[in-house]
Design a protein around this motif. Structure first.
Motif, PDB file in Angstrom:
ATOM      1  N   GLU A 120      -4.931   2.388  -4.086  1.00  0.00           N
ATOM      2  CA  GLU A 120      -3.460   2.523  -4.122  1.00  0.00           C
ATOM      3  C   GLU A 120      -2.812   1.296  -3.485  1.00  0.00           C
ATOM      4  O   GLU A 120      -1.748   1.378  -2.887  1.00  0.00           O
ATOM      5  CB  GLU A 120      -2.995   3.820  -3.427  1.00  0.00           C
TER       6      GLU A 120
ATOM      7  N   ASP B  36      -2.644   9.609 -10.218  1.00  0.00           N
ATOM      8  CA  ASP B  36      -2.670   8.527 -11.224  1.00  0.00           C
ATOM      9  C   ASP B  36      -1.281   8.310 -11.827  1.00  0.00           C
ATOM     10  O   ASP B  36      -0.854   7.177 -12.057  1.00  0.00           O
ATOM     11  CB  ASP B  36      -3.652   8.870 -12.349  1.00  0.00           C
TER      12      ASP B  36
ATOM     13  N   LYS C 263       1.929  -0.703   8.579  1.00  0.00           N
ATOM     14  CA  LYS C 263       1.422   0.687   8.652  1.00  0.00           C
ATOM     15  C   LYS C 263       1.476   1.177  10.092  1.00  0.00           C
ATOM     16  O   LYS C 263       1.926   2.284  10.379  1.00  0.00           O
ATOM     17  CB  LYS C 263      -0.024   0.736   8.142  1.00  0.00           C
TER      18      LYS C 263
ATOM     19  N   ARG D 169       5.114   2.681   8.812  1.00  0.00           N
ATOM     20  CA  ARG D 169       5.135   2.696   7.331  1.00  0.00           C
ATOM     21  C   ARG D 169       6.558   2.513   6.764  1.00  0.00           C
ATOM     22  O   ARG D 169       7.513   2.412   7.519  1.00  0.00           O
ATOM     23  CB  ARG D 169       4.503   3.975   6.762  1.00  0.00           C
TER      24      ARG D 169
ATOM     25  N   HIS E 102       0.678   7.396   2.725  1.00  0.00           N
ATOM     26  CA  HIS E 102       0.145   8.770   2.643  1.00  0.00           C
ATOM     27  C   HIS E 102      -0.219   9.189   1.222  1.00  0.00           C
ATOM     28  O   HIS E 102       0.086  10.298   0.783  1.00  0.00           O
ATOM     29  CB  HIS E 102       1.174   9.770   3.220  1.00  0.00           C
ATOM     30  N   PHE E 103      -0.872   8.310   0.522  1.00  0.00           N
ATOM     31  CA  PHE E 103      -1.223   8.604  -0.870  1.00  0.00           C
ATOM     32  C   PHE E 103      -2.282   9.712  -0.954  1.00  0.00           C
ATOM     33  O   PHE E 103      -2.306  10.509  -1.884  1.00  0.00           O
ATOM     34  CB  PHE E 103      -1.726   7.320  -1.557  1.00  0.00           C
ATOM     35  N   LYS E 104      -3.130   9.738   0.047  1.00  0.00           N
ATOM     36  CA  LYS E 104      -4.188  10.761   0.077  1.00  0.00           C
ATOM     37  C   LYS E 104      -3.557  12.160   0.033  1.00  0.00           C
ATOM     38  O   LYS E 104      -4.048  13.061  -0.654  1.00  0.00           O
ATOM     39  CB  LYS E 104      -5.030  10.582   1.348  1.00  0.00           C
TER      40      LYS E 104
ATOM     41  N   ASN F 172      -2.639  13.122  -3.483  1.00  0.00           N
ATOM     42  CA  ASN F 172      -3.850  13.532  -4.213  1.00  0.00           C
ATOM     43  C   ASN F 172      -4.294  14.922  -3.780  1.00  0.00           C
ATOM     44  O   ASN F 172      -4.630  15.768  -4.613  1.00  0.00           O
ATOM     45  CB  ASN F 172      -4.989  12.554  -3.912  1.00  0.00           C
TER      46      ASN F 172
ATOM     47  N   HIS G  75      -5.796  14.493  -8.473  1.00  0.00           N
ATOM     48  CA  HIS G  75      -5.942  13.069  -8.795  1.00  0.00           C
ATOM     49  C   HIS G  75      -5.121  12.633 -10.004  1.00  0.00           C
ATOM     50  O   HIS G  75      -4.632  11.511 -10.052  1.00  0.00           O
ATOM     51  CB  HIS G  75      -7.421  12.738  -9.027  1.00  0.00           C
TER      52      HIS G  75
ATOM     53  N   ASP H 223       0.855  -1.189   0.000  1.00  0.00           N
ATOM     54  CA  ASP H 223       0.000   0.000   0.000  1.00  0.00           C
ATOM     55  C   ASP H 223       0.893   1.240   0.000  1.00  0.00           C
ATOM     56  O   ASP H 223       1.898   1.288   0.716  1.00  0.00           O
ATOM     57  CB  ASP H 223      -0.893  -0.029   1.246  1.00  0.00           C
ATOM     58  N   VAL H 224       0.524   2.238  -0.811  1.00  0.00           N
ATOM     59  CA  VAL H 224       1.330   3.462  -0.892  1.00  0.00           C
ATOM     60  C   VAL H 224       1.110   4.255   0.395  1.00  0.00           C
ATOM     61  O   VAL H 224      -0.024   4.402   0.866  1.00  0.00           O
ATOM     62  CB  VAL H 224       0.897   4.304  -2.111  1.00  0.00           C
TER      63      VAL H 224
ATOM     64  N   ARG I 132      -3.264  -4.640  -9.465  1.00  0.00           N
ATOM     65  CA  ARG I 132      -3.723  -3.502  -8.655  1.00  0.00           C
ATOM     66  C   ARG I 132      -4.963  -4.008  -7.932  1.00  0.00           C
ATOM     67  O   ARG I 132      -5.986  -4.292  -8.544  1.00  0.00           O
ATOM     68  CB  ARG I 132      -4.045  -2.312  -9.556  1.00  0.00           C
TER      69      ARG I 132
HETATM   70  N1  LIG Z   1      -5.276   9.357  -8.007  1.00  0.00           N
HETATM   71  C1  LIG Z   1      -5.923   8.279  -7.575  1.00  0.00           C
HETATM   72  N2  LIG Z   1      -6.215   8.170  -6.260  1.00  0.00           N
HETATM   73  C2  LIG Z   1      -6.862   7.078  -5.836  1.00  0.00           C
HETATM   74  C3  LIG Z   1      -7.247   6.058  -6.701  1.00  0.00           C
HETATM   75  N3  LIG Z   1      -7.856   5.087  -5.975  1.00  0.00           N
HETATM   76  C4  LIG Z   1      -7.878   5.503  -4.668  1.00  0.00           C
HETATM   77  N4  LIG Z   1      -7.269   6.702  -4.585  1.00  0.00           N
HETATM   78  C5  LIG Z   1      -7.042   7.529  -3.405  1.00  0.00           C
HETATM   79  O1  LIG Z   1      -6.094   6.927  -2.555  1.00  0.00           O
HETATM   80  C6  LIG Z   1      -6.256   7.516  -1.247  1.00  0.00           C
HETATM   81  C7  LIG Z   1      -6.060   6.445  -0.208  1.00  0.00           C
HETATM   82  O2  LIG Z   1      -6.017   7.073   1.029  1.00  0.00           O
HETATM   83  P1  LIG Z   1      -5.995   6.316   2.428  1.00  0.00           P
HETATM   84  O3  LIG Z   1      -6.644   4.978   2.282  1.00  0.00           O
HETATM   85  O4  LIG Z   1      -6.547   7.249   3.441  1.00  0.00           O
HETATM   86  O5  LIG Z   1      -4.497   6.015   2.681  1.00  0.00           O
HETATM   87  P2  LIG Z   1      -3.171   6.847   2.602  1.00  0.00           P
HETATM   88  O6  LIG Z   1      -3.384   8.311   2.476  1.00  0.00           O
HETATM   89  O7  LIG Z   1      -2.336   6.224   1.507  1.00  0.00           O
HETATM   90  O8  LIG Z   1      -2.521   6.597   3.986  1.00  0.00           O
HETATM   91  P3  LIG Z   1      -1.892   5.221   4.534  1.00  0.00           P
HETATM   92  O9  LIG Z   1      -2.332   4.092   3.652  1.00  0.00           O
HETATM   93  O10 LIG Z   1      -2.453   5.117   5.908  1.00  0.00           O
HETATM   94  O11 LIG Z   1      -0.434   5.409   4.495  1.00  0.00           O
HETATM   95  C8  LIG Z   1      -7.630   8.137  -1.215  1.00  0.00           C
HETATM   96  O12 LIG Z   1      -7.483   9.539  -1.215  1.00  0.00           O
HETATM   97  C9  LIG Z   1      -8.279   7.722  -2.542  1.00  0.00           C
HETATM   98  O13 LIG Z   1      -9.117   8.708  -3.074  1.00  0.00           O
HETATM   99  C10 LIG Z   1      -6.924   6.202  -8.090  1.00  0.00           C
HETATM  100  O14 LIG Z   1      -7.191   5.350  -8.941  1.00  0.00           O
HETATM  101  N5  LIG Z   1      -6.272   7.317  -8.478  1.00  0.00           N
END
Ligand SMILES: Nc1nc2c(ncn2[C@@H]2O[C@H](COP(=O)(O)OP(=O)(O)OP(=O)(O)O)[C@@H](O)[C@H]2O)c(=O)[nH]1
Length: 397
Positions: free
Chosen positions: A314, A288, A383, A387, A274-276, A279, A284, A271-272, A310
């Motif tokens: 993320e 991507d 996590k 992380r 802090h991907f949120k 974004n 977005h 899992d990535v 996938r």
């Molecule tokens: N750009 C993009 N964002 C996506 C996609 N699918 C999911 N997301 C985003 O990925 C984010 C996942 O956030 P969280 O599950 O809160 O996790 P995180 O921010 O990575 O934090 P941790 O996993 O706790 O390290 C959310 O903001 C989703 O909107 C996609 O196909 N494209």
């Protein structure tokens, strides 16, 4: 007397070729290679459709008509052979294909116009045997090398085999022929004549239907494969992971992903981190881009035998054959380090990304869901532990 009129069979061959032309024109192919193959088949059937013209000539003109048509038929047969190579991904330089095809036709026209009837018969049987046996050998070698053998390709090989046998027998009888020159130009004894005539008649029909089946089958396969892929990253989708993963676990995958007796299977849930935030900060589309970059880095660092999917937003999953728990941990750590070391060059500049990975092992009697769920538990632990790390389940798990 032969029980079948050879000219009726020539007419059948002409009609069958027109039918083949129609059938091939119905096929839609995406790949330029297959489209080129279909054009070669169309041209071939157009040449062979000339038999229809010979069948309708008045009796007095048939011999002359056949002289001309046999050259065209040789071109048609040669184009069929060229089409099959193209269909199977074998590159034939166009110059060579055109030269060989026109060369063989010209030899026959020259022999028909400038030599005796007996010489023409020998040249005709030799050229047709050369094309038929050459095609048979070529198709045989291509199919031997192919990783997947389907019924359609084998059926085409069978048609080429029967066609070759027919022409080799005709060649043999032509070389030993005594007696008048037959106006139908097939130098075969009475017992062989009907079979040869029907063979000539049915060749275009059988080739057209088998090619139609092959191309459609491949198209269906492509559509199925596409349904199992993720649009954004090109990796397997969750559905694709399920399909290929179940087969990998059952030891049913052929090729590089085949699982040997001495190997187990590791499941990596990734899992990535802090991907949120990525974004939220960049949008977005940049998110991507990062996901595409990650799948590229992972593909680069995984062996051909791994399945990369996938799993959701993320989250990525890798299934791979490993010899030991240590191997699995090494692969996971290598991926984590590679991702950390290779930032994503996005439209808004370089973005550093890290991932957390949970690793579990497949043991007999465990389902795919079960092993993925165990890897997910380790991912959760990674996590929680801060992380950017790999957590592997202990040996006893
Ligand atoms: N750009 C993009 N964002 C996506 C996609 N699918 C999911 N997301 C985003 O990925 C984010 C996942 O956030 P969280 O599950 O809160 O996790 P995180 O921010 O990575 O934090 P941790 O996993 O706790 O390290 C959310 O903001 C989703 O909107 C996609 O196909 N494209």
């Amino acid at each position: 007397m032969a029980s079948i009129d050879v000219f009726t069979c020539y007419t059948l061959a002409g009609a069958g070729s027109l039918f083949g032309l129609g059938l091939i024109s119905l096929v839609r192919a995406e790949s330029p290679r297959v489209r080129r193959a279909l054009w070669l088949y169309r041209l071939a059937f157009l040449c062979l459709a000339g038999f229809l013209w010979v069948g309708t000539l008045p009796v007095a003109q048939r011999a002359q008509g056949m002289h001309a048509m046999i050259g065209v038929a040789a071109i048609g047969a040669s184009l069929l052979a060229w089409g099959f190579r193209q269909l199977n991904g074998q590159r034939t330089p166009p110059v060579l294909g055109v030269a060989l095809t026109l060369g063989l036709g010209s030899v026959l026209w020259w022999a028909g116009a400038a030599t005796s009837d007996a010489t023409f018969a020998v040249v005709e049987a030799s050229v047709m045997s050369f094309i038929a046996v050459g095609t048979l050998i070529d198709q045989g070698v291509l199919l031997r090398r192919a990783t997947v053998r389907r019924g359609g390709e084998l059926a085409l090989l069978l048609v080429a085999g029967l066609f070759s046998l027919d022409w080799v027998l005709i060649l043999w009888h032509t070389l030993h022929w005594v007696g008048p020159y037959p106006d139908h130009l097939l130098f075969a004894p009475d017992w062989l004549l009907p079979a040869s005539a029907v063979g000539v008649g049915l060749l275009p029909l059988s080739v057209a239907s088998v090619v139609f089946a092959i191309v459609n089958d491949r198209l269906n396969q492509q559509l199925r494969e596409r349904a199992l892929r993720d649009d954004l990253t090109g990796t397997l989708s969750r559905r694709g992971l399920r399909e290929h993963g179940e087969r990998m676990l059952a030891g049913q995958l052929a090729g590089p992903s085949a699982v040997r007796r001495d190997t187990g299977i590791a499941a990596l849930m990734m899992d990535v981190d802090h991907f949120k935030a990525i974004n939220d900060r960049h949008g977005h589309q940049v998110g991507d881009e990062v996901l595409r970059h990650l799948s590229g880095v992972m593909t680069e660092h995984l062996r051909d035998d791994a399945l990369l999917a996938r799993y959701g937003g993320e989250e990525f999953t890798v299934l791979l054959p490993v010899r030991s728990r240590h191997d699995a941990e090494t692969v996971a750590e290598r991926l984590r380090q590679a991702i950390e070391a290779q930032p994503c060059d996005s439209r808004v500049g370089r973005i550093r990304v890290t991932v957390s990975i949970g690793v579990a092992f497949h043991q007999t009697a465990h389902s795919l869901d079960e092993v993925l769920s165990r890897a997910d538990t380790r991912l959760y632990e990674a996590k929680q532990a801060g992380r950017n790390r790999v957590i592997c389940e202990p040996l006893a798990a």
